[in-house]
Scaffold this motif. Sequence first.
Motif, PDB file in Angstrom:
ATOM      1  N   MET A   1       0.838  -1.200   0.000  1.00  0.00           N
ATOM      2  CA  MET A   1       0.000   0.000   0.000  1.00  0.00           C
ATOM      3  C   MET A   1       0.873   1.251   0.000  1.00  0.00           C
ATOM      4  SD  MET A   1      -2.799   1.262   2.827  1.00  0.00           S
ATOM      5  CE  MET A   1      -1.474   1.694   3.960  1.00  0.00           C
ATOM      6  N   ARG A   2       1.949   1.219   0.767  1.00  0.00           N
ATOM      7  CA  ARG A   2       2.855   2.362   0.778  1.00  0.00           C
ATOM      8  C   ARG A   2       3.570   2.491  -0.569  1.00  0.00           C
ATOM      9  NH1 ARG A   2       6.223   1.106   6.152  1.00  0.00           N
ATOM     10  NH2 ARG A   2       7.349   3.011   5.481  1.00  0.00           N
ATOM     11  N   ILE A   3       3.922   1.335  -1.185  1.00  0.00           N
ATOM     12  CA  ILE A   3       4.578   1.396  -2.504  1.00  0.00           C
ATOM     13  C   ILE A   3       3.613   1.945  -3.550  1.00  0.00           C
ATOM     14  CG2 ILE A   3       5.571  -0.032  -4.335  1.00  0.00           C
ATOM     15  CD1 ILE A   3       6.726  -1.827  -2.175  1.00  0.00           C
ATOM     16  N   VAL A   4       2.350   1.516  -3.511  1.00  0.00           N
ATOM     17  CA  VAL A   4       1.356   1.986  -4.483  1.00  0.00           C
ATOM     18  C   VAL A   4       1.147   3.490  -4.339  1.00  0.00           C
ATOM     19  CG1 VAL A   4      -1.096   1.876  -5.062  1.00  0.00           C
ATOM     20  CG2 VAL A   4       0.201  -0.227  -4.766  1.00  0.00           C
ATOM     21  N   LEU A   5       1.006   3.963  -3.128  1.00  0.00           N
ATOM     22  CA  LEU A   5       0.846   5.402  -2.908  1.00  0.00           C
ATOM     23  C   LEU A   5       2.078   6.166  -3.387  1.00  0.00           C
ATOM     24  CD1 LEU A   5      -0.805   5.413   0.646  1.00  0.00           C
ATOM     25  CD2 LEU A   5      -1.914   5.753  -1.561  1.00  0.00           C
ATOM     26  N   LEU A   6       3.259   5.572  -3.177  1.00  0.00           N
ATOM     27  CA  LEU A   6       4.482   6.209  -3.651  1.00  0.00           C
ATOM     28  C   LEU A   6       4.501   6.295  -5.183  1.00  0.00           C
ATOM     29  CD1 LEU A   6       7.344   7.256  -2.954  1.00  0.00           C
ATOM     30  CD2 LEU A   6       8.135   4.890  -3.121  1.00  0.00           C
ATOM     31  N   PHE A   7       4.107   5.204  -5.852  1.00  0.00           N
ATOM     32  CA  PHE A   7       4.075   5.202  -7.326  1.00  0.00           C
ATOM     33  C   PHE A   7       3.068   6.224  -7.827  1.00  0.00           C
ATOM     34  CE2 PHE A   7       6.276   1.466  -9.418  1.00  0.00           C
ATOM     35  CZ  PHE A   7       7.180   1.303  -8.385  1.00  0.00           C
ATOM     36  N   HIS A   8       1.918   6.283  -7.218  1.00  0.00           N
ATOM     37  CA  HIS A   8       0.897   7.234  -7.668  1.00  0.00           C
ATOM     38  C   HIS A   8       1.410   8.667  -7.581  1.00  0.00           C
ATOM     39  CE1 HIS A   8      -2.684   4.945  -8.621  1.00  0.00           C
ATOM     40  NE2 HIS A   8      -2.501   4.166  -7.530  1.00  0.00           N
ATOM     41  N   SER A   9       2.007   9.014  -6.466  1.00  0.00           N
ATOM     42  CA  SER A   9       2.433  10.406  -6.285  1.00  0.00           C
ATOM     43  C   SER A   9       3.639  10.748  -7.150  1.00  0.00           C
ATOM     44  CB  SER A   9       2.758  10.650  -4.817  1.00  0.00           C
ATOM     45  OG  SER A   9       3.820   9.796  -4.414  1.00  0.00           O
TER      46      SER A   9
ATOM     47  N   LEU B   1      -0.365   1.020 -14.349  1.00  0.00           N
ATOM     48  CA  LEU B   1      -1.585   0.906 -13.541  1.00  0.00           C
ATOM     49  C   LEU B   1      -2.046  -0.540 -13.424  1.00  0.00           C
ATOM     50  CD1 LEU B   1      -3.672   4.020 -14.640  1.00  0.00           C
ATOM     51  CD2 LEU B   1      -2.635   3.583 -12.405  1.00  0.00           C
ATOM     52  N   SER B   2      -1.939  -1.274 -14.530  1.00  0.00           N
ATOM     53  CA  SER B   2      -2.334  -2.685 -14.449  1.00  0.00           C
ATOM     54  C   SER B   2      -1.441  -3.442 -13.475  1.00  0.00           C
ATOM     55  CB  SER B   2      -2.277  -3.319 -15.845  1.00  0.00           C
ATOM     56  OG  SER B   2      -0.937  -3.268 -16.349  1.00  0.00           O
ATOM     57  N   CYS B   3      -0.148  -3.065 -13.404  1.00  0.00           N
ATOM     58  CA  CYS B   3       0.762  -3.712 -12.443  1.00  0.00           C
ATOM     59  C   CYS B   3       0.411  -3.305 -11.020  1.00  0.00           C
ATOM     60  CB  CYS B   3       2.202  -3.333 -12.782  1.00  0.00           C
ATOM     61  SG  CYS B   3       3.418  -3.989 -11.613  1.00  0.00           S
ATOM     62  N   ILE B   4       0.122  -2.018 -10.835  1.00  0.00           N
ATOM     63  CA  ILE B   4      -0.193  -1.528  -9.489  1.00  0.00           C
ATOM     64  C   ILE B   4      -1.490  -2.119  -8.979  1.00  0.00           C
ATOM     65  CG2 ILE B   4      -0.866   0.552  -8.225  1.00  0.00           C
ATOM     66  CD1 ILE B   4       1.173   2.091  -9.830  1.00  0.00           C
ATOM     67  N   HIS B   5      -2.491  -2.203  -9.867  1.00  0.00           N
ATOM     68  CA  HIS B   5      -3.781  -2.745  -9.435  1.00  0.00           C
ATOM     69  C   HIS B   5      -3.696  -4.208  -9.035  1.00  0.00           C
ATOM     70  CE1 HIS B   5      -6.011   0.637 -11.832  1.00  0.00           C
ATOM     71  NE2 HIS B   5      -5.507   1.049 -10.659  1.00  0.00           N
TER      72      HIS B   5
ATOM     73  N   GLY C   1      -6.194   6.070  -7.670  1.00  0.00           N
ATOM     74  CA  GLY C   1      -5.209   6.960  -7.108  1.00  0.00           C
ATOM     75  C   GLY C   1      -4.931   8.130  -8.017  1.00  0.00           C
ATOM     76  N   GLN C   2      -3.842   8.818  -7.732  1.00  0.00           N
ATOM     77  CA  GLN C   2      -3.497  10.002  -8.516  1.00  0.00           C
ATOM     78  C   GLN C   2      -3.181   9.647  -9.959  1.00  0.00           C
ATOM     79  OE1 GLN C   2      -0.386  12.183  -6.574  1.00  0.00           O
ATOM     80  NE2 GLN C   2      -1.414  12.175  -4.573  1.00  0.00           N
ATOM     81  N   LEU C   3      -2.519   8.500 -10.166  1.00  0.00           N
ATOM     82  CA  LEU C   3      -2.186   8.106 -11.544  1.00  0.00           C
ATOM     83  C   LEU C   3      -3.445   7.758 -12.330  1.00  0.00           C
ATOM     84  CD1 LEU C   3       0.284   7.804 -13.318  1.00  0.00           C
ATOM     85  CD2 LEU C   3       0.429   5.406 -12.650  1.00  0.00           C
ATOM     86  N   ASP C   4      -4.427   7.164 -11.670  1.00  0.00           N
ATOM     87  CA  ASP C   4      -5.712   6.904 -12.343  1.00  0.00           C
ATOM     88  C   ASP C   4      -6.380   8.216 -12.730  1.00  0.00           C
ATOM     89  OD1 ASP C   4      -6.017   3.924 -12.162  1.00  0.00           O
ATOM     90  OD2 ASP C   4      -5.735   4.388 -10.053  1.00  0.00           O
ATOM     91  N   GLU C   5      -6.358   9.163 -11.858  1.00  0.00           N
ATOM     92  CA  GLU C   5      -6.947  10.472 -12.172  1.00  0.00           C
ATOM     93  C   GLU C   5      -6.196  11.155 -13.311  1.00  0.00           C
ATOM     94  OE1 GLU C   5      -6.906  12.640  -8.562  1.00  0.00           O
ATOM     95  OE2 GLU C   5      -8.405  11.351  -7.534  1.00  0.00           O
ATOM     96  N   PHE C   6      -4.866  11.009 -13.326  1.00  0.00           N
ATOM     97  CA  PHE C   6      -4.078  11.587 -14.423  1.00  0.00           C
ATOM     98  C   PHE C   6      -4.468  10.957 -15.762  1.00  0.00           C
ATOM     99  CE2 PHE C   6      -0.338  11.074 -17.158  1.00  0.00           C
ATOM    100  CZ  PHE C   6      -0.015  12.391 -17.411  1.00  0.00           C
ATOM    101  N   LEU C   7      -4.587   9.633 -15.773  1.00  0.00           N
ATOM    102  CA  LEU C   7      -4.953   8.954 -17.026  1.00  0.00           C
ATOM    103  C   LEU C   7      -6.355   9.362 -17.463  1.00  0.00           C
ATOM    104  CD1 LEU C   7      -4.092   6.821 -19.117  1.00  0.00           C
ATOM    105  CD2 LEU C   7      -5.145   5.094 -17.661  1.00  0.00           C
ATOM    106  N   SER C   8      -7.256   9.481 -16.486  1.00  0.00           N
ATOM    107  CA  SER C   8      -8.625   9.859 -16.840  1.00  0.00           C
ATOM    108  C   SER C   8      -8.683  11.299 -17.342  1.00  0.00           C
ATOM    109  CB  SER C   8      -9.525   9.673 -15.621  1.00  0.00           C
ATOM    110  OG  SER C   8     -10.837  10.099 -15.898  1.00  0.00           O
ATOM    111  N   GLN C   9      -7.960  12.195 -16.724  1.00  0.00           N
ATOM    112  CA  GLN C   9      -7.982  13.591 -17.147  1.00  0.00           C
ATOM    113  C   GLN C   9      -7.259  13.787 -18.483  1.00  0.00           C
ATOM    114  OE1 GLN C   9      -6.303  15.824 -13.956  1.00  0.00           O
ATOM    115  NE2 GLN C   9      -7.998  15.381 -12.498  1.00  0.00           N
TER     116      GLN C   9
END
Length: 1031
Positions: free
Chosen positions: A959-967, A995-999, A1015-1023
Amino acid sequence: MDGPVLPGMPSTELQRNGGSSLSKAGSSIKHGGTTALSKQSSSGFANQSDASHYGQSLASVLNNPHLGKSGIYSHDSTWGTWLFPVPNDLNAEAVPPTLPSGTLTEISKSDFKVYLDLISEPYSRFADVREHANREQSNEGNAVAAADLEAEGRGTQGEGLVACLREIPSLYFDEDFALEKGSTFQAACPFSSLPQNMLLQEKLSHYLDLVEVHLVKEISARSDSFFKALDQLEDLNSRIVGSCDQIHELQATVNVLSENLIEPARRVQSLEMRRHNLLALIEKLKFVEYVNQAIAAMRLLVAAADTAGSLDVIDDLRLLLEGDELVGLHCFRHLGDQLTAAMESVNSVLAADFVRAAVHDSADLESSAIMAKFNTKGKGFVVHVGDDEENGLRDQLLPIVVGLLRTSKLPAVLRVYRETLNTDIKAAIRTVVAELLPVLFTRAPDGDLPSADRQADMEVGGVSLAYKLRGLSAESFVQLLSAVFATVQARLLRAAEVRLVIEQIIGGLQGSFAAAAVAAAFASGAAAAAAAEAAQESQSGSSSSSSLTRANSMSISQQFRVDVLRENTEAVCATCDAAHGRWAKLLGVRALIHPKLRLQEFVGIYEITQEFISATEKVGGRLGYSIRGTLQSQSKSFVDYQHTLRMSKLAAVLEQETWVAVDAPDEFQAIVDSLTSSESNGIISPSEEASHSSAADLLDRFSEDTTDPAIQAGSSTTEGGENPTPNNINTAVSTPNPLPSETLLSDAVATKGKKVREKASVKTLCVQGITYHCVNCGLILLKMIAEYMDISNALPSLATEVVHRVAEILKLYNSRSCQLVLGAGAMQVSGLKSITTKHLALASQSISFFYCLIPDIRRRLAAHIPEARKALLLTEIDRVGQDYKVHRDEIHSKLVAIMKERLLVHLKTLPQVAETWNRPDDGDNQPSQYARTLTKEVGLLHKVLSPLLLDSDLRSIFMRIVLLFHSQLTTAFSKLDITTPQANRRLFRDVHLILSCIHGLPSNNMDATGAQKPGQLDEFLSQRFGGKPPP
């Protein structure tokens, strides 16, 4: 004045004015005074101005009637002239104007009630004082009158002499008055002229007449008493003459009676006294003969050791000696010394008989008896005491104790008995050890056959007793202690029986045939003790009355009883102390051997010692502090040595640890189950002891490998000389030369490429349904903790020491593993090329395993700790558990930091990769090498950690690694300058792959469906792309 003084008017003013003033003041009260009082009445005048015109203040009038209304001497002061007239005053005879009828109100007594109430109390005090003063004056007057009357009565006699002294010059009354002296004659008869001489003669004749007249008066005043006394003297003289005549008549009568009656009676009395003396002489001679026969009988009885008969004769003779029969007989002057010598002989015989009857028979100390019992019962002796022997002991001791009570020497004999018993029990222990030690020393440790080397040493004779004791095996030493125990127990039981018999005898043996004899003996002994004390006091010069001695006889009797009981108890207690000292000496000889024994061997020695202590304390009735201290000291030494040995072994194992997963044998799972079980406090039951042989072999194998002297010393310090604790884990993490994260992951990739893998199925340890992978040092520590639990159960008195040792060894494992793994110390001591994530994961598993077991360890250790110290000691275990938690979190943070470093390394190459995205599309629809490498490393980390770590730990880490990747990735991708369509398509492919790896990673950040929250990376891809790939 007899009445009270009115307020506001001084008494001097009234005296100065006299009675006329008082009469005028009375008329003023009738006329003007009513006016002043009427002003204070509630009714008042109808017209106040008219009333004030005629009314006057009574206080002002009485204070100073010459003052005017304005308070000064002026023209308006005529208003008071009618009361106090002034000379030459025209208005002196003026009559005051009359008032109209009805102007003044009627005055009654009730109108003065307020005033009377106000002055009633002061007036009553004044009246009391005045009455008291008058009474004192009258008493003084009466006293003065009485004194005058008394003085007048005294002056009746001697008044003439006083008058002479007053009227005649004092010159004539001087003691040295003589007319022969010229000065005296000149002063008495100054011759100047004839008329004057005639006048002087007349004066002297007058002085003579005056003296004669006063003498006659004094004689007449005293004549009655003088003649009365003279009459009394004449009457007394006549009575004395009559008494003398009667005395002469009585003397004549007495002489006649003496000659006729008294002389014959005196001769009869003299003859009777002579007859009585002769009879007394005959009786005295018979008494002397009796005493001589008694002395001869006493000597025969003492020679024949007949103590009872001797004491009877001695008591009879002592009574005669203390009485008056032998007083003055010179032939018996040495009888007291003879009785003392006979008494000493009887006491020595009684003491010898008592010691011989009370001390245990030494027949069991013969070599043949000891060896016969030892060969038949190799594990010790069994002592049995028969009822017949117990009854026979009472019958044997009863006459001896009664005799010692009669002589009051029982306390002294008991002291001798105590010394003899101590000597006997020491000699018995020495004899048993001397007889059995050669046999036990020559036996081989595993059998009864003699050892050749030991037999040779015995033949040479150069082996000391201490060396033999140290050379015994634990089993042989226990056998020796058992033999000593049986020997000591037999003698202590005999001493306890003797103590019981003496207590019964001192108690009086109520209902027994000897009760009267015991009571008489006790009384005789108390009397003898009292007599000895009195003799000692008389020799020391102190004197005491007989009444005081009788008063102290009762206390002396009680003190004698107390002394006997105290010495009786002290004999057994001292014997127990002597046995404790000898037993402690045997243990002290092997003080260096016992700490090195196995637990079962030391427990055997500990248990038999505890049994010995309990048995002797039960007999003696008080605690054996010396032997308990020795046993406690050796037990603590055993715990300290075992702890030091395990600390050094654990440090050596940790330095040899390669941090790879190993199979956990079933024996270790049994230890875990026993620790976590709530049914029993024991860790290893007797039936399970054999199943732990492989665990012990594993521990011995690692201990045999530690041949380095530094390792054997148990050194677990760092290069700086400090022993790191969980509180300085961060310092251990920052140890010099830490390995970069690139090396950690590259080693994992290389390991995968070489196909070097663990077995598909590794046996793990299960704690409350949760499985943990194990390393060698963890299994060794688990076995050590189980052994500490066994020590705590076997030695409950050292449970507090075990708590400290368990906490210390847990701290050592935690701090040293932190240095070796997080601090990369294993690369220097264990030969590891690098510290991989797998090493970190296994270290986390080992730390988590013991962190899970610490509450159960704490509960087991608390079973034998006193409640008063439980909270303080167990707090130390709780702090160790907290340190383990911190260490585990540091390992997890290290894993996250590794992935963060790898991500930052890749982010540094992202701008160069983004520049290639603007090139024309070459038909390759795969994500970039940057994205594939990053996702590969994340997947590799997950693949390495997932089979090792717990699910909760995996979710927390990733969870900490995923949050780190997102930010980090969102920030990095947002900064890229992408303008071409092909660059957008490549960016979309990379972000989608990441994202597929993180999910696919485990995380605690899940929604209700079990998927990760965006997360933030999902929002970036969506935006950026709207969730659809760009064209």
